[in-house]
Structures are given as structure tokens and as C-alpha cells.
Enzyme design. Structure first.
Site, short mmCIF file in Angstrom:
data_model
loop_
_atom_site.label_atom_id
_atom_site.label_comp_id
_atom_site.label_asym_id
_atom_site.label_seq_id
_atom_site.Cartn_x
_atom_site.Cartn_y
_atom_site.Cartn_z
N PRO A 246 0.79 -1.24 0.00
CA PRO A 246 0.00 0.00 0.00
C PRO A 246 0.82 1.29 0.00
CG PRO A 246 0.06 -0.93 2.20
CD PRO A 246 0.79 -1.90 1.31
N CYS A 247 1.52 1.55 -1.09
CA CYS A 247 2.27 2.78 -1.18
C CYS A 247 1.35 3.99 -1.23
CB CYS A 247 3.21 2.77 -2.38
SG CYS A 247 2.41 2.49 -3.97
N HIS A 248 0.05 3.76 -1.50
CA HIS A 248 -0.90 4.88 -1.51
C HIS A 248 -1.14 5.43 -0.11
CE1 HIS A 248 -3.38 1.27 -0.80
NE2 HIS A 248 -4.21 2.07 -0.15
#
Length: 281
Positions: A246-248
Site C-alpha cells: 500500500p504505497c498509496h
């Protein structure tokens, strides 16, 4: 830093130097602990606290880096690489790469030539995606509105692999994560290819809970590299598996949402939906 902190730092530094110098001997935990005059129990705890990883895993990192250099720069055989790295045989070399690199030494040496990748396309709440996997797990996932461009991007990442358009069960599991019907995302295996630093950053991203946010500085501190925010940003930006890693959930320290490989609007929508689902302010 007080006197005890100085002593502890010096012990960990001495242990790191010892491991770097003697990795070919694959020293045991007891051996390294003895070198810095500590019990194995206290050394394990002290090293993990200060270095951010266990002595065993640090030894694996050092060994893997040496093996990679031999394979890449000297074009060594797998047998010679195993011998020069202090491993008992190619089987242990294979195990080492599986743990640290997510691929075998032969796959690393040949640029993924022996990888068989199955891929499929599917719609999600946040747009169309391409999902790609090997027999070991999901190796790539990206948002894209154009299937041709999506496949070309996959090929660029694995230029020597063989590809087949085929939906695998793990692809269906991934889609269940998007819909909220899959409650064990830890059972979806990832087959990652990256540097030690990148993999360490990606592992840290996986620990950010849905609905929570972190910053590049936070990630840098968590991996015990507080001055490496820019390097962390580069590693976050090279994330090969959208949404699952989850780089978001990483934003700028100022609170600005910041950029996203697959579009800042999509990032904002994902953050908002997760916050609403998990009742976080």
C-alpha cells in the site's frame, strides 16, 4: 547518548564488522555474541533493537549481496558462488535467494529468463488492473486503462520471462481483497524482485494498517535509516504491486497527498474509502 548507549552502539558496530569480515564462515549466533562478550539472548535482542533486523537476517543480507556480485560481475557458477559465500552447497544458496530476493540465483543471473509469468486483466473499484504471478506468488500489479500498454510495462520489468494470459486462483484472491470479501490478505504470497533496501521498504509498507497514513520520514525511521527519506521515496515509487503493497498510504510530512505512480486522484480516492471503512478521522 548516555554511556550505556555508547557501549551498546560499539558492541553492535563490532558485531556488524565481524559479520562482514567473517560471513564466509557463516558464524553462528553464539559465535558472534561471544565476540562482543554477550550472551546469545542479550546479543540477539540488542542487535535487533539497534540494527533493525536480526543477526541471522543481517548475515543473510551480506551473503546474498556477495553472491549477487559473483553472479553478476564475475559470471561465476552456482557451485563456485555457494562455496565462496560460505554455504554448504547450491541448495543453501537457493534457499538464501528465496528468502531475501524472492527468486532463485539462476533467475537473478539470467534476468528472469526462467520465470513463467501468468497474467490477467480485471476491473476494480479503483480502475482496471493487470495482475501477474509466478508459481511463488504475485509479482506485479498495476492500474492501467490500456491492456496493451499494461502488458508492455510488465514485459519491461521482466524482459526475459515467458508470459501467458491466464487467470490464476491467486488473481481471484486479489480481486476479493478489493471487494472486501477476503479477510486474510497475508495468505496472498508475493514474489518480489528488488534490492535489499527496496524490499525492506516494501515490507514496512505492508505493516501500515488500512485507514492509516504514514510519511516518507516515518518509513525511513522504521527501517532505521532516518536520513534516507529520498531513498525511501524512490523505493516507494518503484513498488511493483499496486494496492497490495500500500504505497498509496504514504503522504508528505506536510500532509499533502503527494504523487502516485497510478495517479494522485486514484490515490486520494483509495485513502478516502479506506478511512471511511475503518472509521478513522
Amino acid at each position: 547518548m548516555n554511556a550505556q548507549d555508547t557501549i551498546n552502539y560499539n558492541r553492535v558496530a563490532a558485531a556488524i564488522d565481524y559479520i562482514k569480515e567473517h560471513f564466509r564462515e557463516q558464524p553462528s549466533l553464539d559465535k558472534v555474541a561471544e565476540h562482543v562478550h554477550l550472551s546469545s539472548f542479550h546479543f540477539q535482542r540488542l542487535f535487533s533493537e539497534w540494527a533493525g533486523t536480526s543477526p541471522k537476517k543481517f548475515l543473510q543480507y551480506i551473503s546474498a549481496e556477495h553472491a549477487k556480485r559473483m553472479l553478476r560481475e564475475r559470471r561465476a557458477t552456482l557451485f563456485d558462488t555457494a562455496y565462496e559465500t560460505g554455504l554448504s552447497g547450491t541448495g543453501r544458496l537457493h534457499d538464501l535467494f528465496i528468502r531475501i530476493e524472492g527468486m532463485t540465483p539462476a533467475e537473478y543471473k539470467h534476468g528472469g529468463r526462467r520465470l513463467a509469468i501468468h497474467y490477467s486483466f480485471a476491473p476494480t473499484l479503483f480502475g482496471d488492473i493487470i495482475i501477474a504471478s509466478t508459481t511463488k506468488g504475485v509479482c506485479y500489479m498495476a492500474f492501467s486503462d490500456d491492456e496493451v500498454q499494461a502488458f508492455e510495462a510488465l514485459q519491461r520489468r521482466y524482459p526475459h520471462a515467458s508470459f501467458q494470459c491466464k487467470t490464476e486462483p491467486v488473481h481471484q484472491h486479489v480481486l476479493s481483497v478489493f471487494s472486501g470479501e477476503w479477510d486474510r490478505p497475508d495468505q496472498i504470497k508475493l514474489h518480489l524482485c528488488g534490492t535489499d533496501f527496496q524490499i525492506k521498504v516494501w515490507e514496512t509498507l505492508l505493516r501500515i494498517p488500512a485507514g492509516r497514513l504514514s510519511t516518507y520520514g516515518d518509513i525511513a525511521r522504521r527501517i532505521d535509516s532516518p536520513r534516507a527519506s529520498r531513498a525511501v521515496g524512490a523505493a516507494v515509487g518503484s513498488n511493483p504491486v499496486a494496492f497490495l503493497i500500500p504505497c498509496h498510504r504514504v503522504i508528505q510530512s506536510s500532509g499533502v497527498i503527494g504523487g502516485y505512480m497510478w495517479g494522485s486522484t486514484r490515490k486520494t480516492v483509495m485513502i478516502g474509502r479506506e478511512a471511511a471503512q475503518h472509521n478513522y478521522e
